[in-house]
Scaffold this motif. Structure first.
Motif, PDB file in Angstrom:
ATOM      1  N   ALA A  89      29.507  42.372  44.427  1.00 39.84           N
ATOM      2  CA  ALA A  89      30.785  42.351  43.724  1.00 39.84           C
ATOM      3  C   ALA A  89      31.466  41.036  44.070  1.00 39.84           C
ATOM      4  O   ALA A  89      31.240  40.468  45.141  1.00 39.84           O
ATOM      5  CB  ALA A  89      31.666  43.533  44.120  1.00 39.84           C
ATOM      6  N   ASN A  90      32.292  40.569  43.167  1.00 36.22           N
ATOM      7  CA  ASN A  90      32.968  39.290  43.338  1.00 36.22           C
ATOM      8  C   ASN A  90      34.414  39.528  43.760  1.00 36.22           C
ATOM      9  O   ASN A  90      35.141  40.273  43.093  1.00 36.22           O
ATOM     10  CB  ASN A  90      32.916  38.505  42.023  1.00 36.22           C
ATOM     11  N   SER A  91      34.822  38.890  44.845  1.00 30.42           N
ATOM     12  CA  SER A  91      36.220  39.013  45.269  1.00 30.42           C
ATOM     13  C   SER A  91      37.148  38.321  44.277  1.00 30.42           C
ATOM     14  O   SER A  91      38.339  38.632  44.201  1.00 30.42           O
ATOM     15  CB  SER A  91      36.415  38.416  46.664  1.00 30.42           C
ATOM     16  N   ASN A  92      36.610  37.377  43.507  1.00 32.82           N
ATOM     17  CA  ASN A  92      37.341  36.775  42.398  1.00 32.82           C
ATOM     18  C   ASN A  92      37.089  37.669  41.181  1.00 32.82           C
ATOM     19  O   ASN A  92      35.981  37.715  40.654  1.00 32.82           O
ATOM     20  CB  ASN A  92      36.842  35.352  42.136  1.00 32.82           C
ATOM     21  N   THR A  93      38.098  38.384  40.746  1.00 34.84           N
ATOM     22  CA  THR A  93      37.915  39.415  39.726  1.00 34.84           C
ATOM     23  C   THR A  93      37.982  38.897  38.291  1.00 34.84           C
ATOM     24  O   THR A  93      37.953  39.685  37.347  1.00 34.84           O
ATOM     25  CB  THR A  93      38.955  40.533  39.912  1.00 34.84           C
ATOM     26  N   GLN A  94      38.077  37.574  38.133  1.00 39.60           N
ATOM     27  CA  GLN A  94      38.090  37.014  36.771  1.00 39.60           C
ATOM     28  C   GLN A  94      36.810  37.428  36.051  1.00 39.60           C
ATOM     29  O   GLN A  94      35.745  37.501  36.636  1.00 39.60           O
ATOM     30  CB  GLN A  94      38.210  35.495  36.832  1.00 39.60           C
TER      31      GLN A  94
ATOM     32  N   SER B 188      30.216  51.835  33.964  1.00 41.01           N
ATOM     33  CA  SER B 188      31.515  51.174  33.746  1.00 41.01           C
ATOM     34  C   SER B 188      31.899  51.152  32.269  1.00 41.01           C
ATOM     35  O   SER B 188      32.260  50.108  31.716  1.00 41.01           O
ATOM     36  CB  SER B 188      31.478  49.741  34.313  1.00 41.01           C
TER      37      SER B 188
ATOM     38  N   MET C  73      35.953  40.220  35.048  1.00 36.53           N
ATOM     39  CA  MET C  73      35.562  41.582  35.430  1.00 36.53           C
ATOM     40  C   MET C  73      34.447  41.652  36.457  1.00 36.53           C
ATOM     41  O   MET C  73      33.806  42.686  36.627  1.00 36.53           O
ATOM     42  CB  MET C  73      35.191  42.400  34.183  1.00 36.53           C
ATOM     43  N   GLU C  74      34.203  40.548  37.196  1.00 32.09           N
ATOM     44  CA  GLU C  74      33.123  40.581  38.173  1.00 32.09           C
ATOM     45  C   GLU C  74      33.482  41.310  39.461  1.00 32.09           C
ATOM     46  O   GLU C  74      32.641  41.455  40.350  1.00 32.09           O
ATOM     47  CB  GLU C  74      32.644  39.162  38.487  1.00 32.09           C
ATOM     48  N   GLY C  75      34.700  41.803  39.560  1.00 38.93           N
ATOM     49  CA  GLY C  75      35.030  42.697  40.657  1.00 38.93           C
ATOM     50  C   GLY C  75      34.368  44.044  40.478  1.00 38.93           C
ATOM     51  O   GLY C  75      34.276  44.837  41.427  1.00 38.93           O
ATOM     52  N   ASP C  76      33.901  44.329  39.255  1.00 33.98           N
ATOM     53  CA  ASP C  76      33.177  45.568  38.961  1.00 33.98           C
ATOM     54  C   ASP C  76      31.767  45.448  39.531  1.00 33.98           C
ATOM     55  O   ASP C  76      30.979  44.597  39.106  1.00 33.98           O
ATOM     56  CB  ASP C  76      33.126  45.794  37.450  1.00 33.98           C
TER      57      ASP C  76
END
Length: 373
Positions: free
Chosen positions: A345-350, A60, A352-355
């Protein structure tokens, strides 16, 4: 994965009777989730990471070198050696990010301190034969140099004193200051290290506890013993603020504060320690980041596990009197959240944890600290 395993035991031994009074540690209670297969969870996560490496050894890279350093550290923590092809390729990629000032960061330089701290931990873990001695020495010098201290013409009374921000001498915050402490400990710094003691001054000002260690305008507003992101703020704090002008405590910062105090050798009788332990007791949770919900939950898991591993107690009894085997419960939660391909992966993308590469690295680092010492 505690980078200073002796620190937790020494910290714990200081006042064992007091622990029995304040947190009522005891035998583990039954965990509602079925026991997870730790080895399978880890193996699937490691396999996922190794399969997602770019041709140049990065992960990434569009968001900097941080994910590469975190992923490589996670692989090293779970038994992949420096000769492992994926690890070797990532280390070579990180070597290319070494700068003339000793820092290890992406060319845009937005996250100089954050990235260098993580890279320093990674190179320290990989440095079994002295290959990275020079990189480690210069990176440690860089990290120490970007901490805001007397050399910047300010004294201890300054709100920024002892802290560090994403790029070093920018607005300091507890997260980056805790990473700075982690990095120094990984290089062998002891609790009386000057930089760690200066960091403790800033860390103490991030606690919702009015005391001689925190006389900021925020100290007594919430007063729950938890920790907030930074006192070096002005104006509206948005979702981090309270209606009366205080700053909300939240879980990841609570554990960052506890961990930093462990590494700084703060005695268990100290009111700062007692207060944060009470906060932990009232807010024990592996399903969410207390105070933030699912925002930053994988960073929370990594900080939670590392802090409690350094703290040195296998169980915590919460405010309802329920004893928690935190390792067992966190492993079960991470097993439940793991995707079929081995990733998280996090559905909450705050933040950048959607990465998936970033979230998976945090999850694997948390799992490394779930190994009983």
């Amino acid at each position: 994965m505690s980078l200073n395993p002796l620190a937790g035991r020494k910290f714990l031994a200081a006042a064992l009777p007091l622990l029995i009074v304040t947190l009522t540690f005891g035998p583990p209670s039954a965990v509602t989730a079925a026991d997870a297969d730790y080895d399978a969870v880890v193996a699937n996560g490691v396999k996922y990471l190794a399969s997602k490496q770019a041709a140049d050894g990065s992960y990434s890279s569009q968001i900097g070198i941080g994910p590469t350093a975190l992923a490589t550290l996670a692989l090293l923590e779970h038994g992949r050696g420096v000769s492992d092809p994926a690890v070797a390729k990532s280390l070579a990629y990180l070597e290319k990010a070494v700068r003339d000032d000793g820092g290890v960061y992406a060319a845009n330089g937005r996250l100089k301190n954050y990235e260098t701290c993580i890279a320093l931990m990674c190179f320290n873990k990989a440095n079994k034969d002295g290959k990275y001695d020079e990189i480690v020495k210069n990176a440690e010098k860089f990290v120490r140099g970007v901490q805001i201290t007397d050399t910047d013409g300010i004294g201890e009374e300054d709100m920024n004193y002892g802290g560090s921000g994403y790029s070093g001498k920018t607005r300091p915050d507890l997260s980056n200051t805790a990473f700075l402490v982690d990095a120094l400990v990984s290089s062998g710094a002891k609790e009386d290290d000057e930089a760690i003691q200066k960091a403790l001054i800033f860390v103490s000002r991030c606690q919702n506890l009015e005391s001689k260690y925190n006389t900021t305008k925020f100290a007594g507003k919430v007063n729950d013993g938890g920790f907030y992101y930074t006192p070096a703020v002005s104006g509206d704090q948005g979702d981090r603020g309270t209606p009366d002008g205080g700053l909300r405590s939240y879980g990841s910062m609570g554990y960052a504060g506890l961990k930093s105090m462990v590494y700084a050798g703060v005695d268990k009788n100290d009111p700062r320690v007692q207060a944060v332990l009470e906060y932990v007791k009232k807010n024990f949770d592996v399903s969410a980041n207390p105070g933030m919900g699912q925002a930053g939950v994988f960073y929370y898991y990594q900080t939670f596990a590392k802090a409690l591993d350094a703290f040195g107690e296998p169980t915590i009894t919460d405010a309802a009197g329920v004893a928690h085997d935190w390792r067992k419960e966190l492993i079960a939660e991470l097993a439940k959240r793991q995707q079929a391909d081995g990733s998280w992966a996090n559905s909450n993308t705050q933040w950048m944890e959607g990465d998936a590469n970033l979230a998976t690295s945090f999850a694997l680092l948390a799992l490394a600290d779930c190994q009983a010492k």
